[in-house]
Write a protein that holds these residues in place. Structure first.
Motif, mmCIF file in Angstrom:
data_model
loop_
_atom_site.group_PDB
_atom_site.id
_atom_site.type_symbol
_atom_site.label_atom_id
_atom_site.label_comp_id
_atom_site.label_asym_id
_atom_site.label_seq_id
_atom_site.Cartn_x
_atom_site.Cartn_y
_atom_site.Cartn_z
ATOM 1 N N THR A 158 6.946 22.598 47.924
ATOM 2 C CA THR A 158 7.085 23.040 46.533
ATOM 3 C C THR A 158 6.457 24.418 46.356
ATOM 4 O O THR A 158 5.492 24.775 47.041
ATOM 5 C CB THR A 158 6.445 22.045 45.558
ATOM 6 N N HIS A 159 7.037 25.188 45.452
ATOM 7 C CA HIS A 159 6.449 26.469 45.065
ATOM 8 C C HIS A 159 5.637 26.347 43.771
ATOM 9 O O HIS A 159 5.016 27.316 43.340
ATOM 10 C CB HIS A 159 7.559 27.526 44.875
ATOM 11 N N ASP A 160 5.682 25.157 43.177
ATOM 12 C CA ASP A 160 4.988 24.928 41.913
ATOM 13 C C ASP A 160 3.535 24.540 42.200
ATOM 14 O O ASP A 160 3.244 23.439 42.669
ATOM 15 C CB ASP A 160 5.700 23.811 41.135
ATOM 16 N N HIS A 161 2.604 25.443 41.928
ATOM 17 C CA HIS A 161 1.193 25.185 42.235
ATOM 18 C C HIS A 161 0.602 24.080 41.361
ATOM 19 O O HIS A 161 -0.319 23.371 41.776
ATOM 20 C CB HIS A 161 0.386 26.473 42.062
ATOM 21 N N THR A 162 1.166 23.907 40.161
ATOM 22 C CA THR A 162 0.686 22.836 39.289
ATOM 23 C C THR A 162 1.000 21.472 39.894
ATOM 24 O O THR A 162 0.163 20.556 39.892
ATOM 25 C CB THR A 162 1.328 22.945 37.891
ATOM 26 N N LEU A 163 2.219 21.334 40.434
ATOM 27 C CA LEU A 163 2.598 20.083 41.095
ATOM 28 C C LEU A 163 1.802 19.888 42.376
ATOM 29 O O LEU A 163 1.351 18.777 42.678
ATOM 30 C CB LEU A 163 4.099 20.089 41.412
ATOM 31 N N ALA A 164 1.640 20.966 43.147
ATOM 32 C CA ALA A 164 0.901 20.858 44.403
ATOM 33 C C ALA A 164 -0.523 20.375 44.162
ATOM 34 O O ALA A 164 -1.090 19.636 44.970
ATOM 35 C CB ALA A 164 0.899 22.204 45.124
ATOM 36 N N ALA A 165 -1.072 20.773 43.014
ATOM 37 C CA ALA A 165 -2.446 20.370 42.696
ATOM 38 C C ALA A 165 -2.560 18.875 42.428
ATOM 39 O O ALA A 165 -3.655 18.304 42.510
ATOM 40 C CB ALA A 165 -2.955 21.165 41.489
ATOM 41 N N GLN A 166 -1.429 18.214 42.104
ATOM 42 C CA GLN A 166 -1.443 16.774 41.831
ATOM 43 C C GLN A 166 -1.372 15.936 43.103
ATOM 44 O O GLN A 166 -1.567 14.730 43.064
ATOM 45 C CB GLN A 166 -0.260 16.414 40.919
ATOM 46 N N LYS A 170 9.168 20.913 33.285
ATOM 47 C CA LYS A 170 7.797 20.698 33.745
ATOM 48 C C LYS A 170 7.307 19.281 33.475
ATOM 49 O O LYS A 170 6.670 18.651 34.325
ATOM 50 C CB LYS A 170 6.880 21.714 33.069
ATOM 51 N N GLU A 171 7.603 18.751 32.294
ATOM 52 C CA GLU A 171 7.116 17.418 31.926
ATOM 53 C C GLU A 171 7.749 16.341 32.807
ATOM 54 O O GLU A 171 7.056 15.442 33.306
ATOM 55 C CB GLU A 171 7.437 17.152 30.448
ATOM 56 N N THR A 172 9.087 16.431 32.998
ATOM 57 C CA THR A 172 9.771 15.440 33.841
ATOM 58 C C THR A 172 9.311 15.548 35.287
ATOM 59 O O THR A 172 9.108 14.536 35.964
ATOM 60 C CB THR A 172 11.296 15.640 33.771
ATOM 61 N N ALA A 173 9.134 16.777 35.772
ATOM 62 C CA ALA A 173 8.663 16.975 37.138
ATOM 63 C C ALA A 173 7.290 16.344 37.342
ATOM 64 O O ALA A 173 7.013 15.733 38.387
ATOM 65 C CB ALA A 173 8.620 18.464 37.457
ATOM 66 N N MET A 174 6.408 16.465 36.341
ATOM 67 C CA MET A 174 5.069 15.903 36.457
ATOM 68 C C MET A 174 5.122 14.367 36.502
ATOM 69 O O MET A 174 4.379 13.732 37.280
ATOM 70 C CB MET A 174 4.208 16.375 35.291
ATOM 71 N N ARG A 175 6.011 13.766 35.700
ATOM 72 C CA ARG A 175 6.138 12.297 35.725
ATOM 73 C C ARG A 175 6.668 11.825 37.083
ATOM 74 O O ARG A 175 6.207 10.815 37.629
ATOM 75 C CB ARG A 175 7.066 11.835 34.602
ATOM 76 N N CYS A 176 7.642 12.559 37.626
ATOM 77 C CA CYS A 176 8.179 12.203 38.942
ATOM 78 C C CYS A 176 7.104 12.324 40.011
ATOM 79 O O CYS A 176 7.000 11.489 40.923
ATOM 80 C CB CYS A 176 9.363 13.102 39.294
ATOM 81 N N MET A 177 6.277 13.352 39.886
ATOM 82 C CA MET A 177 5.199 13.564 40.848
ATOM 83 C C MET A 177 4.232 12.386 40.841
ATOM 84 O O MET A 177 3.796 11.894 41.900
ATOM 85 C CB MET A 177 4.473 14.869 40.506
ATOM 86 N N LYS A 178 3.889 11.904 39.662
ATOM 87 C CA LYS A 178 2.976 10.758 39.552
ATOM 88 C C LYS A 178 3.589 9.508 40.166
ATOM 89 O O LYS A 178 2.892 8.726 40.831
ATOM 90 C CB LYS A 178 2.623 10.524 38.092
ATOM 91 N N GLN A 179 4.879 9.321 39.948
ATOM 92 C CA GLN A 179 5.557 8.153 40.529
ATOM 93 C C GLN A 179 5.573 8.231 42.057
ATOM 94 O O GLN A 179 5.372 7.237 42.746
ATOM 95 C CB GLN A 179 6.985 8.053 39.988
ATOM 96 N N LEU A 180 5.834 9.432 42.594
ATOM 97 C CA LEU A 180 5.853 9.602 44.046
ATOM 98 C C LEU A 180 4.470 9.347 44.640
ATOM 99 O O LEU A 180 4.336 8.697 45.691
ATOM 100 C CB LEU A 180 6.322 11.015 44.403
ATOM 101 N N LYS A 181 3.453 9.840 43.986
ATOM 102 C CA LYS A 181 2.078 9.647 44.454
ATOM 103 C C LYS A 181 1.703 8.172 44.437
ATOM 104 O O LYS A 181 1.111 7.651 45.402
ATOM 105 C CB LYS A 181 1.122 10.463 43.578
ATOM 106 N N ASN A 182 2.079 7.492 43.380
ATOM 107 C CA ASN A 182 1.789 6.061 43.267
ATOM 108 C C ASN A 182 2.576 5.263 44.315
ATOM 109 O O ASN A 182 2.057 4.317 44.914
ATOM 110 C CB ASN A 182 2.144 5.569 41.864
#
Length: 534
Positions: A509-517, A484-496
């Motif tokens: 994605t099926h991860d609603h936490t990531l989708a919310a980002q 979860k932690e690594t996925a969240m960091r990757c998500m931030k990098q992709l968004k940036n």
């Protein structure tokens, strides 16, 4: 065209440029055979007591010319076939990459191996050897019969009897006995290969099966079936083959020839013996020839059927509109498996945006990504980039517009750097390392990609995103193997990355936490696609 080729539009067009050389190869084979017959005729003159030195030299020259022409014929035929095979393999591979996913699913590993390997090899035998066989089995025997009649008498035709009997066996009886077993044998071999692969891929798991079930038992059953099949074929065919082969032996022809011409002058008797043997000798290859003609025709039909399978249509436009813009999907419906789902997908996303798509499994999320990347045809609606309909784009233009990273994408059995070079071949190591850092994968570029863990391989593919020049990035479950932690960091990098480089990134994605980002979140339902901006 050769046999079924006249009914094969794709194969005919591929073969057409090679036909002149193939016909020239047949001509060389015929001339080589004629030279060989002239050499035999010279030897007969020598036996008849004529000037020995003159006829011996002439016979030697004819044999040399015959050998050279046969060699030239073989070279021309194989060279022409090699050109044909190269074009055919390129055509098959190119068509394979353009098949929609639901069509590609019909060609599993065994079928692909057969199509790209066995079937094209069968075509090699048909094209490279058949022209010479036609000369040897049809044209040359007719010429030899003409020589025989000129040099001897009409009754000499009785020496053709063993060959005619053998031809009936090979052309009529044996094909009927073996036709059904050809299909059965391939099916059994496919069953053996499949069961063995399944067992070897999960041997630890399959050891837990009881002895009368599982892939190992299937393998044993398939091998037993194969042995019984071969035994049955031998029993049914061997007697006929043995009889036909015995009819083609020189002793059978010589016995008849001597019985007919033993009281003839020596020159006529020699002509009867030599030319009768020249007629029968090429027929010794008859059975083999028919085998690969049948196999080649069957392979040609399978390849033609494959090439006739509808591929993804592309347009002609090669240039993309420059600058950043928006991607608009209007009333889009996709084909999933063999049925079209009337989804009526509608959404718009602008440059600098990370869009997350979620929904229940099987609703068509991955199919949507493939459609947006040009790998899946849309059967209704439009995909617009900067106001232009993407259906007008060529295949090359699609590849420059969109980069798709599907789920569980394998890596090359090569270094990390070589894998990254698939996306950006002409850049520096610093650029590669920066992409790896953004993907949360600080490893050596020289490291073997095949030795990475599942999560590391997934991040290696993510690193390709930060190297891509594509305007639209399409990601299918890009963080499914990450914590979860690594996925969240990757998500931030992709968004940036989407914001700073003005890219459009669409992620399933099926991860609603990531989708919310994400900047925007779209949820797919059975009949519509609902969007909610976050």
């Amino acid at each position: 065209m050769l046999f079924n080729f006249k009914k094969s539009n794709q194969l005919s067009s591929i073969l057409a440029p090679s036909l002149p050389m193939l016909l020239f190869g047949v001509l060389c084979a015929v001339l080589a055979g004629v030279s060989g017959l002239l050499a035999i005729w010279c030897i007969i003159q020598l036996i008849g007591g004529k000037d020995s030195a003159h006829w011996l030299i002439f016979a030697s020259l004819c044999w040399c010319v015959s050998a050279l022409l046969f060699a030239l014929s073989a070279w021309i035929s194989h060279f022409s076939e090699a050109q044909f095979s190269e074009k055919l393999r390129h055509k098959v591979a190119s068509h394979l990459t353009r098949l929609p996913a639901y069509q590609l699913a019909n060609y599993k590993s065994d079928n692909l191996k057969r199509l790209l390997g066995d079937d094209i090899t069968a075509m090699h035998h048909l094209i490279a050897h058949l022209p010479t066989e036609v000369a040897n089995l049809l044209i040359l025997p007719c010429l030899t019969v003409a020589f025989l009649l000129v040099e001897t008498r009409l009754i000499a035709l009785v020496v053709l009897l063993p060959g005619l009997i053998a031809a009936i066996c090979y052309l009529v009886i044996i094909p009927k006995l073996t036709a059904k077993q050809q299909i059965e044998r391939f099916d059994v071999m496919a069953e053996i290969t499949t069961s063995l692969n399944e067992y070897s891929n999960g041997i630890t798991t399959y050891r837990t099966y009881i002895t009368n079930s599982g892939p190992l038992n299937q393998f044993k059953h398939a091998t037993t079936h194969f042995i019984k099949n071969i035994s049955s074929r031998i029993k049914r065919v061997s007697g006929v083959v043995a009889f036909a082969t015995s009819m083609l032996q020189a002793v059978a022809t010589f016995t008849i020839a001597y019985s007919v011409g033993k009281s003839w002058p020596i020159e006529e008797l020699a002509s009867l013996l030599f030319f009768s043997l020249a007629i029968v000798t090429p027929a010794l290859k008859l059975g083999h020839g028919l085998d690969y003609v049948r196999a080649g025709n069957a392979a040609a039909k399978r390849i033609e059927d494959f090439l006739q399978t509808p591929a993804i249509p592309f347009g002609q436009k090669t240039n993309l509109v420059t600058g950043s813009g928006s991607l608009i999907v209007e009333q889009l419906s996709l084909q999933i498996t063999t049925k079209m789902m009337k989804q009526n997908i509608n959404f718009a996303v602008s440059s600098g945006t990370l869009l997350a798509i979620s929904g229940v499994s099987g609703i068509g999320k991955s199919s949507l990504l493939r459609a947006l990347s040009g790998f899946e045809p849309s059967y209704k609606g439009r995909i617009l980039y900067q106001g232009e309909d993407c259906s007008s784009l060529s295949e090359q233009a699609w590849s420059r517009l969109a980069l798709l990273l599907p789920q569980q994408l394998p890596v090359l059995d090569a270094s990390v750097k070589e894998n990254l070079a698939l996306t950006q071949p002409n850049t520096t190591d610093e650029h590669y390392n920066n992409a790896l850092e953004q993907a949360q994968l600080p490893i050596s570029l020289s490291r073997s990609a095949s030795l990475l863990s599942g999560g590391e391989k997934q991040r290696l593919h993510l690193a390709r995103v930060f190297l891509s020049k594509a305007k639209v990035i399409l990601l299918d479950e890009p963080t499914s193997a990450l914590d979860k932690e690594t996925a969240m960091r990757c998500m931030k990098q992709l968004k940036n990355y989407a914001q700073t480089q003005q890219k459009i990134i669409i992620m399933v994605t099926h991860d609603h936490t990531l989708a919310a980002q994400a900047n925007e979140h779209l949820y797919m339902t059975k009949n519509t696609l609902c969007g909610e901006k976050l």
